[in-house]
Design a protein around this motif. Structure first.
Motif, PDB file in Angstrom:
ATOM      1  N   HIS B 195      35.955  37.823  44.084  1.00 35.30           N
ATOM      2  CA  HIS B 195      34.722  37.019  44.078  1.00 35.30           C
ATOM      3  C   HIS B 195      34.059  37.013  42.702  1.00 35.30           C
ATOM      4  CE1 HIS B 195      34.129  35.574  48.121  1.00 35.30           C
ATOM      5  NE2 HIS B 195      34.300  36.760  48.664  1.00 35.30           N
ATOM      6  N   ILE B 196      33.992  38.171  42.074  1.00 37.25           N
ATOM      7  CA  ILE B 196      33.278  38.190  40.793  1.00 37.25           C
ATOM      8  C   ILE B 196      34.108  37.568  39.672  1.00 37.25           C
ATOM      9  CG2 ILE B 196      31.514  39.934  41.237  1.00 37.25           C
ATOM     10  CD1 ILE B 196      33.321  42.078  40.077  1.00 37.25           C
ATOM     11  N   VAL B 197      35.424  37.674  39.784  1.00 39.06           N
ATOM     12  CA  VAL B 197      36.252  36.961  38.803  1.00 39.06           C
ATOM     13  C   VAL B 197      36.032  35.453  38.953  1.00 39.06           C
ATOM     14  CG1 VAL B 197      38.616  36.381  38.155  1.00 39.06           C
ATOM     15  CG2 VAL B 197      37.991  38.774  38.591  1.00 39.06           C
ATOM     16  N   ASP B 198      36.075  34.974  40.182  1.00 38.32           N
ATOM     17  CA  ASP B 198      35.862  33.540  40.382  1.00 38.32           C
ATOM     18  C   ASP B 198      34.461  33.133  39.938  1.00 38.32           C
ATOM     19  OD1 ASP B 198      36.761  30.907  41.568  1.00 38.32           O
ATOM     20  OD2 ASP B 198      34.876  31.237  42.634  1.00 38.32           O
ATOM     21  N   ALA B 199      33.468  33.921  40.303  1.00 41.86           N
ATOM     22  CA  ALA B 199      32.091  33.570  39.929  1.00 41.86           C
ATOM     23  C   ALA B 199      31.935  33.526  38.415  1.00 41.86           C
ATOM     24  CB  ALA B 199      31.108  34.567  40.550  1.00 41.86           C
ATOM     25  N   ALA B 200      32.520  34.490  37.737  1.00 39.34           N
ATOM     26  CA  ALA B 200      32.418  34.525  36.273  1.00 39.34           C
ATOM     27  C   ALA B 200      33.057  33.284  35.662  1.00 39.34           C
ATOM     28  CB  ALA B 200      33.091  35.785  35.731  1.00 39.34           C
ATOM     29  N   GLN B 201      34.223  32.918  36.175  1.00 38.01           N
ATOM     30  CA  GLN B 201      34.911  31.745  35.632  1.00 38.01           C
ATOM     31  C   GLN B 201      34.159  30.466  36.004  1.00 38.01           C
ATOM     32  OE1 GLN B 201      39.420  33.331  34.979  1.00 38.01           O
ATOM     33  NE2 GLN B 201      39.065  32.292  36.920  1.00 38.01           N
ATOM     34  N   PHE B 202      33.601  30.426  37.195  1.00 42.30           N
ATOM     35  CA  PHE B 202      32.864  29.247  37.651  1.00 42.30           C
ATOM     36  C   PHE B 202      31.589  29.046  36.842  1.00 42.30           C
ATOM     37  CE2 PHE B 202      29.365  27.903  40.590  1.00 42.30           C
ATOM     38  CZ  PHE B 202      29.692  26.555  40.635  1.00 42.30           C
ATOM     39  N   ILE B 203      30.811  30.093  36.715  1.00 45.05           N
ATOM     40  CA  ILE B 203      29.511  29.934  36.045  1.00 45.05           C
ATOM     41  C   ILE B 203      29.701  29.618  34.559  1.00 45.05           C
ATOM     42  CG2 ILE B 203      27.355  31.093  35.394  1.00 45.05           C
ATOM     43  CD1 ILE B 203      27.573  32.715  37.995  1.00 45.05           C
ATOM     44  N   THR B 204      30.644  30.316  33.926  1.00 46.44           N
ATOM     45  CA  THR B 204      30.817  30.111  32.484  1.00 46.44           C
ATOM     46  C   THR B 204      31.655  28.870  32.168  1.00 46.44           C
ATOM     47  OG1 THR B 204      32.843  31.449  32.421  1.00 46.44           O
ATOM     48  CG2 THR B 204      30.762  32.601  32.048  1.00 46.44           C
ATOM     49  N   GLY B 205      32.459  28.418  33.126  1.00 43.01           N
ATOM     50  CA  GLY B 205      33.404  27.344  32.820  1.00 43.01           C
ATOM     51  C   GLY B 205      34.523  27.809  31.899  1.00 43.01           C
ATOM     52  N   GLN B 206      34.721  29.123  31.818  1.00 45.35           N
ATOM     53  CA  GLN B 206      35.761  29.693  30.954  1.00 45.35           C
ATOM     54  C   GLN B 206      36.729  30.526  31.788  1.00 45.35           C
ATOM     55  OE1 GLN B 206      34.136  31.894  27.671  1.00 45.35           O
ATOM     56  NE2 GLN B 206      32.575  30.348  27.233  1.00 45.35           N
ATOM     57  N   ASN B 207      37.929  30.651  31.277  1.00 39.88           N
ATOM     58  CA  ASN B 207      38.914  31.502  31.937  1.00 39.88           C
ATOM     59  C   ASN B 207      38.905  32.897  31.329  1.00 39.88           C
ATOM     60  OD1 ASN B 207      39.748  29.549  33.663  1.00 39.88           O
ATOM     61  ND2 ASN B 207      41.467  28.887  32.378  1.00 39.88           N
ATOM     62  N   LEU B 208      39.258  33.841  32.162  1.00 40.48           N
ATOM     63  CA  LEU B 208      39.476  35.201  31.684  1.00 40.48           C
ATOM     64  C   LEU B 208      40.906  35.257  31.141  1.00 40.48           C
ATOM     65  CD1 LEU B 208      38.347  38.072  31.487  1.00 40.48           C
ATOM     66  CD2 LEU B 208      39.037  38.452  33.851  1.00 40.48           C
ATOM     67  N   LEU B 209      41.045  35.598  29.862  1.00 37.14           N
ATOM     68  CA  LEU B 209      42.354  35.502  29.200  1.00 37.14           C
ATOM     69  C   LEU B 209      43.219  36.748  29.369  1.00 37.14           C
ATOM     70  CD1 LEU B 209      41.375  33.856  25.807  1.00 37.14           C
ATOM     71  CD2 LEU B 209      42.177  32.765  27.917  1.00 37.14           C
ATOM     72  N   GLY B 210      42.577  37.894  29.406  1.00 32.61           N
ATOM     73  CA  GLY B 210      43.342  39.129  29.494  1.00 32.61           C
ATOM     74  C   GLY B 210      42.431  40.252  29.897  1.00 32.61           C
ATOM     75  N   VAL B 211      43.025  41.339  30.351  1.00 37.04           N
ATOM     76  CA  VAL B 211      42.233  42.450  30.867  1.00 37.04           C
ATOM     77  C   VAL B 211      42.852  43.799  30.511  1.00 37.04           C
ATOM     78  CG1 VAL B 211      41.277  41.196  32.847  1.00 37.04           C
ATOM     79  CG2 VAL B 211      43.489  42.355  33.064  1.00 37.04           C
ATOM     80  N   SER B 212      41.985  44.762  30.493  1.00 40.20           N
ATOM     81  CA  SER B 212      42.386  46.158  30.389  1.00 40.20           C
ATOM     82  C   SER B 212      41.727  46.852  31.567  1.00 40.20           C
ATOM     83  CB  SER B 212      41.891  46.704  29.049  1.00 40.20           C
ATOM     84  OG  SER B 212      42.042  48.079  28.998  1.00 40.20           O
ATOM     85  N   ALA B 213      42.517  47.569  32.374  1.00 43.23           N
ATOM     86  CA  ALA B 213      42.011  47.956  33.698  1.00 43.23           C
ATOM     87  C   ALA B 213      42.284  49.395  34.081  1.00 43.23           C
ATOM     88  CB  ALA B 213      42.629  47.041  34.751  1.00 43.23           C
TER      89      ALA B 213
END
Lengths: 383, 383, 383, 383
Positions: B195-213
């Motif tokens: 949900h928060i990944v989608d919300a972040a991408q939706f609100i910003t209109g940007q994609n998440l390119l990479g992650v460190s987890a």
């Protein structure tokens, strides 16, 4: 598909209150395990065309253009009154005399005399009756009441209640029916002040004994409304007199010895629906603000205030809905109301708040008006 | 009574998500002026008895015990998938191939491979498809998106998102399906992190390119659940292995240059449904917390944060409901979702979020898992 | 008028930190019953004129233009180092070798090597030493530590810390010394990230074992500062390179098994000094935000968060000040710091945080930089 | 070391108020560029031993055991009165007649008659005089005043002020001097009610014209205090009568047409120092709570309330202190007060609030008491 006994509902009026009551009747059965299944049988309104459109949208099976016809129908056992206050008494008394159960929007009536007649009719009638102070069914308000009953607040010293709105701050906002004494009875006092008086009495379990009051109408004249309906009404060039209060302040004493203060206003710029109440007692304190309706704040023994998110399964009404942290909205208060009303009908118990409770609030409002007219003198609320 | 074209809905599954979707289908027409009137035609579930009881309570006209039958029916044009993630792909693809419109609960699937197959099926099918990231339809979240689009945030520097729950803090809470990898795909990551990944991408209109987890399972074994259903499940004496993450933390970079951090956990004691997101940009900042879902906080040009009560008529979705200050609840996000889905079907537009959006989120989740398995190394999200 | 033993203080530097330290030395004796009475003996600065003006305003009895002279003076027993990080090691080691007690602003040094040398010097020296992580002396932070020690949080699962500022959002803000690696060591990371790392370790009593990190410099070039001093510096037409991070994000594992996340940024528009930390444990949770520094939020056993106003007599440090509800400010954290330092000197105990604590933080910062440079790979903090 | 003209201060009383005034005199010169340098010359108290100890701790150069001696001294130009209200008139008048400047704690006096005498003495005297309503110097309160002056609130409709404490909720809390009418004049009304009356008049620039009031003493008898001093006093077995109000509520009208409500109580369990004021006007609204003293909330044109962190350089008084987001505490209000007083003395202007302002508040308090005694009748405040 269900084999529950159904019970027919007839609703009079389909404006703001009618829409929210419809949502309650429509939803209640899906969430609560009810002894009776409500059937949205008839909607009454004056204009055939508009009533039919409303019924189609809101889910009512049939329409009447005269509420008297609705009251007479055999497929109606519950009459739900969502009209302005000036017609409450006539409809409610007729419905009660016809053997119906009656749920009536608040304030119970525009005058104490009407409220008394309604209360007497309710006492004599076989049907159940209830006045729709829906804020009692906000889970957080119901939880506040529970805390008081459990002794977690102790001896109550202070009640501090305000109901703040701002929808008529603009002097060009038109003269809608809520600003006319003949239709609305009073202004902020009866519309929203009634809610905080009822909530204060409900949560504390005490009556307000007397009041000292000030009222004010800040904007004396407004453009006539081109249609008398809702908040969105637009004004014409002609002007008319505002005949109700814009704001009412009063202080008083509760039957248990607490001091209480109340303020109802439509001129609190930036406050949209801030129905707030705080209770201070010898053992703890409670605070609530409807603008954050899923929260109740509780301080125990002088400690910090705990923000209780009132979404736990053991909180009032909440178990029927969603997991913790998934809040409810305004309309759910009505759903809870009709749930309790249906249960009272099925169980033969007396619904609360009763018409007598509505009358008591009405008498407080009248005392406020008398005090305001008499130099704020402390004025006892009649019994 | 209405002369609108009706459109038949068939829903698969009637647990938590089924209940809330039902409320959406039941309510949407009473509040929004829709081009199509949804008809709650069929509910599918495995147990005939329990499905019939659910249908009666939730208002579905008929039942099926095999979802394949539901998909075949002529009176079903929309298939609404409310089952656990392991069955999404099969049902959705079948429904799309049968020419149905499909709305599917999130996460789109339990694996990227399934999500890809679903997205391909959606691309080829005549029907419309949508993945149910309902938080996009929280009015405050939709308003946040609007603010970004209007340039009121400027160039985005930071995204800070957490989704905090606490329902499995107790080590004796049983091993429900959400804690089993074969059924749920992942734990907090896929359930709430999605949900928060989608919300972040939706609100910003940007994609998440990479992650460190980093991910963690704090409680490795739990009592077996006596029934696999909901949160209220009780545990037995036997124990089984928890095969999903209890918590996932990841940081990454967005396509527009922002730094982003995410945390999904079910071990944040006292946080019930704290889905929070903050965006900091060169011109302003936004902050949201679902536990206060009717509020959006906005700081303009470094000024103080304004608490916007998202209940004004010109706020997204809100005009259909109540006056200012009368808040909405969790379920309304679903009502808004089906409203937008029905409009997209009627207008022939592509609903959002699409299956492709769901796939993108799935790929982020997979990158998170790969990074966590590979010493937190920065891992690019596949295109 | 007092017969307490006085102890002479010499302070090096009189910018922001010097001003707040002066207020601490000036005030501490009036509120706390101290074993030693501090005497504000000497202030050192490079410019004689400006140092004299500062000394006059801040209440220092004498001045030196070379810190070496200050270190040599017999009327100085405590050396208080308030200069940028690049001079900490030299001054501190000289002072320790001269037998002085040393309190040094954070970060302890700009490099691990320097911090190690300082820690070794401190171990060998007769004087006491302390690094000035003042946030440990926010009463609410000290209370958080106490709650953890008392077991009210239980086994810690999550640490969530951010330090958000916005003072360089404007790309025209000049290249002050804090944006230059040679003077400041690092950017947001060392300046404010150091605080949240120390606070996280202090409150939990656990060390951060390893990190995975991202850093970013959003604005690569800025106008050269016309004077290198404070926040109010203005820029010239020429531009220079920003050689430090604007923001740093890192996630990691604590020695007790908790997952931790950290973010330090100067680009969080609208956040002025939001040093925030939340701890979630098996028995309770704690939350703090320095922008509301007199509050600590505590949730017990999954209940609502209680807003503890940390102004009660039995709260750390608070009894010395005002009645409940009369809050303290930023400067009081320094007053509490020198109070504890003076007591440690008098009692012969080791002040906390020690130089070794400062070194540990420095090693975390170094691990962050190595991880960020190596594809965010999880990087262990050296022992 | 400074060449500023010094001005000698003599302070009478060294309890709570004396301690906080001392901190103000001690600190003011280090932060503000003052025209006069205050010298803490003499402290007066009845017990030589205790006064000497207090002087040593608080930083006063000399002591007197008779305030008359202090008033006579040549090295005293400012007399600072920090005693209970029953001695204000005598000391202030003597000091004014001796040509001193006088700053006097609030309430100005215990009776209107005394306050009138003081105001007359102030009018005739060459010295400057000021009554210490310190809350005017909370930066957020001063900013509220500025917003009103700039027209950002518009025509004021509502003032809503409460001052809530809870330190005598316990019936066993002893009968300290603040609960005795002969020493304190009144209870919550004069102690804290006076502050909100002054703040309301200050922020709005309007006078309170009349009031309707209720007062109450919830606990009529308490243990005698073993020492009459502070909050920490302990009770004996004997009991005495509480002769002041525990709480006072009043509503009234302001000179600009606003409705106003006030509540002062020491029985609001969980509220420690909740001095709150909200102003609603035709253009905007302001809200303040001293428990979050670094914040001012402002709603413009009916929009959401903005949480202004009042720590920006251009906010009143704040520029002298720390960077944005680094809050101030209770004592700073006094530092700002003496700063303004010193400037007024140097510049020959009239300090504010004047003794006349203090008298006006006293007349409001008297009207409250008369109204409460006369059935809450609306009672005009004398001019």
């Amino acid at each position: 598909m269900s084999d529950k006994t159904t019970i027919g509902v007839g609703m009079v009026g389909y404006a703001f209150m009618g829409r929210v009551h419809s949502q309650a009747w429509r939803s209640v059965g899906a969430f609560f395990d009810l002894p009776l299944a409500p059937r949205m049988a008839v909607l009454a309104g004056r204009s055939k065309e508009r009533t039919e459109a409303a019924a189609a949208q809101l889910g009512w099976a049939d329409v009447e253009t005269d509420w008297r016809e609705l009251v007479r129908r055999d497929d109606v056992q519950i009459v739900d009154i969502c009209t302005p206050g000036d017609s409450h008494a006539e409809i409610a008394i007729a419905a009660l005399e016809a053997g119906k159960h009656v749920i009536c929007e608040k304030p119970l009536a525009n005058t104490v005399a009407e409220a008394e007649a309604m209360t007497q009719a309710a006492a004599k009638a076989p049907g159940k009756s209830m006045v729709a102070f829906n804020y009692r069914r906000v889970p957080a308000v119901a939880l506040a009441r529970r805390y008081v009953e459990e002794g977690r607040v102790g001896e109550i010293r202070h009640v501090r209640a305000v109901y703040l709105q701002d929808w008529i701050v603009d002097p060009e906002f038109p003269l809608v029916w809520r600003l006319q004494k003949d239709k609305a009875g009073s202004g902020a006092l009866g519309d929203i002040g009634a809610h905080i008086v009822d909530a204060a009495q409900f949560i504390t379990g005490q009556n307000l004994l007397g009041v000292s009051a000030l009222t004010e109408t800040f904007i004396k004249e407004r453009p006539l409304a081109t249609e008398s309906a809702g908040l969105g009404a637009t004004g014409s060039a002609e002007r008319g007199q505002v005949t109700v209060d814009d704001a009412a302040l009063f202080i008083g004493r509760m039957s248990g010895g607490a001091l209480a203060s109340f303020e109802a206003t439509r001129f609190a710029n930036g406050r949209k629906n801030a129905m707030r109440i705080e209770i201070n007692g010898s053992r703890g304190s409670l605070a609530f603000d409807f603008e954050s309706m899923n929260e109740l704040w509780y301080s125990e023994g002088g400690g910090g205030f705990e923000r209780i998110l009132v979404t736990e399964p053991d909180h009032p009404y909440v178990g029927a809905w969603w997991p913790p942290g998934h809040g409810l909205g305004y309309e759910h208060t009505f759903t809870h109301e009709v749930k309790d009303f249906l249960e009272a009908i099925a169980n033969g118990t007396d619904p609360s708040p009763s018409f007598a409770d509505g009358l008591r609030v009405q008498r407080v409002l009248e005392a406020v008006e008398r005090s305001a007219a008499d130099n704020s003198r402390y004025t006892e609320v009649e019994d």
